[in-house]
Scaffold this active site. Structure first.
Site, short mmCIF file in Angstrom:
data_model
loop_
_atom_site.label_atom_id
_atom_site.label_comp_id
_atom_site.label_asym_id
_atom_site.label_seq_id
_atom_site.Cartn_x
_atom_site.Cartn_y
_atom_site.Cartn_z
N LYS A 22 -9.89 10.14 12.75
CA LYS A 22 -8.72 11.05 12.74
C LYS A 22 -7.43 10.25 12.81
O LYS A 22 -6.50 10.48 12.04
CB LYS A 22 -8.82 11.96 13.95
CG LYS A 22 -7.52 12.62 14.38
CD LYS A 22 -7.67 13.53 15.57
CE LYS A 22 -7.51 12.83 16.88
NZ LYS A 22 -6.15 12.65 17.39
N ASN A 23 -7.40 9.25 13.68
CA ASN A 23 -6.15 8.51 13.93
C ASN A 23 -5.84 7.48 12.85
O ASN A 23 -4.78 6.86 12.88
CB ASN A 23 -6.16 7.87 15.32
CG ASN A 23 -6.06 8.93 16.41
OD1 ASN A 23 -5.83 10.10 16.11
ND2 ASN A 23 -6.28 8.54 17.64
N CYS A 115 2.77 16.56 26.42
CA CYS A 115 1.48 17.24 26.21
C CYS A 115 0.72 17.04 27.52
O CYS A 115 1.23 16.49 28.48
CB CYS A 115 0.74 16.64 25.02
SG CYS A 115 0.03 15.07 25.39
N ARG A 120 5.14 11.46 26.70
CA ARG A 120 4.96 10.93 25.34
C ARG A 120 6.24 11.02 24.50
O ARG A 120 6.31 11.68 23.48
CB ARG A 120 3.80 11.63 24.65
CG ARG A 120 2.52 11.48 25.45
CD ARG A 120 1.33 12.09 24.79
NE ARG A 120 0.90 11.31 23.63
CZ ARG A 120 -0.11 11.71 22.84
NH1 ARG A 120 -0.71 12.85 23.07
NH2 ARG A 120 -0.47 10.95 21.81
N ASP A 123 11.26 7.60 21.96
CA ASP A 123 12.49 6.80 22.02
C ASP A 123 12.36 5.48 21.25
O ASP A 123 13.32 5.03 20.60
CB ASP A 123 12.87 6.52 23.47
CG ASP A 123 11.76 5.80 24.24
OD1 ASP A 123 10.67 6.41 24.38
OD2 ASP A 123 11.94 4.63 24.62
N GLN A 124 11.16 4.89 21.26
CA GLN A 124 10.99 3.61 20.55
C GLN A 124 11.07 3.79 19.04
O GLN A 124 11.61 2.95 18.33
CB GLN A 124 9.64 2.97 20.94
CG GLN A 124 9.56 2.59 22.40
CD GLN A 124 10.57 1.52 22.76
OE1 GLN A 124 10.63 0.47 22.13
NE2 GLN A 124 11.42 1.80 23.75
N ASP A 303 -8.32 6.07 24.98
CA ASP A 303 -9.05 7.23 24.43
C ASP A 303 -10.52 7.23 24.81
O ASP A 303 -11.23 8.18 24.51
CB ASP A 303 -8.93 7.26 22.89
CG ASP A 303 -7.52 7.59 22.47
OD1 ASP A 303 -7.22 7.51 21.27
OD2 ASP A 303 -6.70 7.90 23.35
N ARG A 395 -10.29 19.16 17.92
CA ARG A 395 -9.20 18.40 17.31
C ARG A 395 -9.67 17.01 16.88
O ARG A 395 -9.13 16.40 15.98
CB ARG A 395 -8.05 18.21 18.31
CG ARG A 395 -7.38 19.49 18.71
CD ARG A 395 -6.12 19.22 19.47
NE ARG A 395 -5.32 18.20 18.78
CZ ARG A 395 -4.23 17.67 19.29
NH1 ARG A 395 -3.83 18.00 20.48
NH2 ARG A 395 -3.54 16.78 18.61
C1 EPZ Z 1 -1.79 7.18 19.61
O1 EPZ Z 1 -0.87 8.07 20.21
C2 EPZ Z 1 -3.06 7.98 19.41
N1 EPZ Z 1 -2.78 9.10 18.50
C3 EPZ Z 1 -3.56 8.50 20.75
O2 EPZ Z 1 -4.78 9.16 20.52
C4 EPZ Z 1 -3.82 7.31 21.67
O3 EPZ Z 1 -4.21 7.78 22.94
C5 EPZ Z 1 -2.53 6.48 21.80
O4 EPZ Z 1 -2.07 6.08 20.49
C6 EPZ Z 1 -2.75 5.22 22.63
O5 EPZ Z 1 -3.74 4.43 22.04
C7 EPZ Z 1 -2.72 8.86 17.17
O6 EPZ Z 1 -2.87 7.74 16.71
C8 EPZ Z 1 -2.46 10.05 16.29
P1 EPZ Z 1 1.62 5.54 21.94
P2 EPZ Z 1 0.68 7.65 20.35
O7 EPZ Z 1 2.92 5.77 21.25
O8 EPZ Z 1 1.09 6.78 19.23
C9 EPZ Z 1 4.73 5.56 25.53
C10 EPZ Z 1 -6.33 10.86 20.70
O9 EPZ Z 1 -7.00 11.08 21.69
N2 EPZ Z 1 5.77 5.66 24.49
O10 EPZ Z 1 0.84 4.31 21.61
O11 EPZ Z 1 1.43 8.90 20.59
C11 EPZ Z 1 3.83 6.77 25.59
O12 EPZ Z 1 4.41 7.77 26.40
C12 EPZ Z 1 -4.86 10.56 20.84
O13 EPZ Z 1 -6.76 10.80 19.53
C13 EPZ Z 1 7.11 5.64 24.87
O14 EPZ Z 1 7.43 5.56 26.06
O15 EPZ Z 1 0.67 6.79 21.68
C14 EPZ Z 1 2.55 6.21 26.19
O16 EPZ Z 1 2.70 6.14 27.58
C15 EPZ Z 1 -4.38 10.92 22.22
N3 EPZ Z 1 8.06 5.73 23.91
C16 EPZ Z 1 2.48 4.79 25.61
O17 EPZ Z 1 3.82 4.49 25.17
C17 EPZ Z 1 7.75 5.83 22.58
O18 EPZ Z 1 8.68 5.89 21.73
C18 EPZ Z 1 1.55 4.64 24.41
O19 EPZ Z 1 1.85 5.67 23.52
C19 EPZ Z 1 6.38 5.84 22.21
C20 EPZ Z 1 5.41 5.75 23.18
#
Ligand code: EPZ
Length: 419
Positions: A22-23, A115, A120, A123-124, A303, A395
């Protein structure tokens, strides 16, 4: 609302196949917005999140057909907006931001909002786009990004972000000049997207390392893509075999993407033999308690944390699981405790004292991977477990009960009359 009724314990025995990731599929589908023409994607799992992304691409103006394969045809895009009612159901909708800004130099995307597993923020994503010359405006819950010209930048992410890395790669491939991204995510899905963008004509190197370099090109063109196997589903199936004391042969298994998880599961006493993309897993004797801390790839994936906790709930001894990625990813704990698990949580740390057996009970799914951990626990628990709100499970897992029933599980999906 549907629920799953699972009778246990049922040791799993037989052959099972891993679906597409999916990802990996979600960013690949969003990348179609970068080039006019028809983009053919094969090997995509049939999941709710894929349908949501199709709805979003259609809203933006793409024509999408989904039979065995997905064909996304992009010519004129009439809307460069991702509306709240779509983004709120799937946070990954934010993945259209990068390609829309990259191709059209404008996008209006609903802020994803938090969520179940955490705030989540994005900002980055926005900070990187600003570094590339974009102007950002936030109002009424939407982020509007405009750029007269998107130029290359040397940008370091403050925090490793998977979709952040993916979004900025997709914004940079058509930007003017060179972009260097540091402290990037190294997940296999990020590498797969970079490979696909290169197939489309992008000049992109370094995916899978700490630094990605992109030289903007004038135009990209569609290129067919086959989705990589889902490493999270694959490891979830390993743990289902481990907790039930079964023996599974798993095909289409992406073992090279799961080194850390496989090492960790072997240290619990599971026997995992790898032969190309066929993996055989069995468990002889009791499970050993093992500590685990989640980390960005190639660390132990967040995950897989909930599923690993279910496994450790029946191990002999005490294990400490530390969640370092999301601030609220222990919502499976109260549900596992209802099934007899002995778990204490303090902030991002949980202490699991293994119990001899779990007992079936009515439980509630709260997020995608938490629901997977409840399924795993229910397969091993004595008696009947009812898991409600399984739309979370749908999902990310393609017809999981059909797959598991073929290898000895006893799972029935039914309509839940109340609630
Ligand atoms: C991806 O989400 C995956 N989703 C998630 O899978 C997975 O849990 C996550 O990466 C971590 O591996 C998809 O790929 C569609 P992040 P993502 O940005 O990109 C913080 C599942 O179960 N952060 O890597 O949204 C954030 O809050 C899903 O399939 C900021 O602070 O995760 C988190 O604490 C759930 N600012 C950490 O970084 C930002 O701009 C990692 O988040 C972006 C992220």
């Amino acid at each position: 609302m549907e629920k799953l009724i699972i009778k246990g314990p049922t040791p799993l025995r037989g052959d099972i196949r891993v679906s597409g990731a999916k990802n990996a599929a979600l960013p690949i589908m969003a990348s179609a917005l970068l080039a006019s023409g028809t983009h053919k994607i094969t090997g995509t799992p049939h999941l709710r999140d894929i349908s949501t992304m199709i709805e979003l691409l259609k809203h933006i103006g793409a024509a999408v057909e989904w039979n065995d394969e997905i064909n996304i045809t992009v010519d004129k895009l009439n809307v460069d907006e991702a509306p709240y009612d779509l983004v709120k159901t799937m946070r990954a909708s934010v993945l259209v931001l990068g390609p829309l800004v990259g191709h059209l130099k404008h996008a209006k995307v609903s802020l994803p909002g938090g969520c179940a597993i955490g705030a989540r923020p994005i900002d980055q994503h926005l900070k990187a786009l600003e570094a590339m010359g974009a102007k950002i405006q936030l109002n009424e819950g939407y982020v509007e990004v405009r750029a007269k010209e998107l130029h290359g930048a040397n940008f370091t992410f403050d925090i490793v972000t998977v979709t952040g890395t993916e979004n900025i790669m997709m914004a940079a491939v058509l930007a003017d000049g060179k972009t260097i991204l540091n402290n990037v995510a190294k997940e296999p899905e990020v590498v797969d997207l970079a490979n696909h963008l290169r197939d489309m004509g992008a000049d992109i190197t370094g995916a899978g390392t700490d630094k990605i370099t992109i030289n903007g090109v004038a135009k990209l063109k569609p290129h067919p893509h086959h989705i990589i196997p889902d490493r999270i589903e694959a490891a979830t199936l390993l743990m289902a075999a481990g907790i039930t004391g079964g023996q599974l042969t798993i095909s289409n298994f992406p073992s090279s993407m799961l080194d850390t998880a496989i090492d960790k599961l072997r240290s619990t006493g599971m026997e995992i033999t790898i032969d190309g993309d066929i993996v055989h897993v069995e468990r002889n004797g009791t499970l050993k308690s093992v500590d685990m801390t989640t980390a960005p790839h190639p660390g132990f994936a967040t995950d897989l944390q909930a599923q690993f906790m279910a496994l450790m709930s029946m191990a002999s001894g005490t294990s400490i699981i530390t969640e370092t990625i999301f601030e609220n990813r222990f919502m499976h704990v109260p549900e596992l405790i209802r099934m007899g698990a002995n778990i204490n949580v303090d902030g991002g740390i949980s202490v699991i004292k293994g119990v001899k057996s779990l007992k079936g009970a009515p439980v509630m799914a709260t997020d995608l991977r938490a629901s997977a951990s409840l399924v795993i626990a229910a397969l091993a628990a004595e008696g009947t477990t009812e898991i409600q709100r399984i739309y979370h499970l749908d999902r990310g897992y393609e017809k999981i009960e059909d797959k598991l029933n073929l290898v000895g599980a006893d799972i029935v999906r039914t309509e839940n009359k109340v609630g």
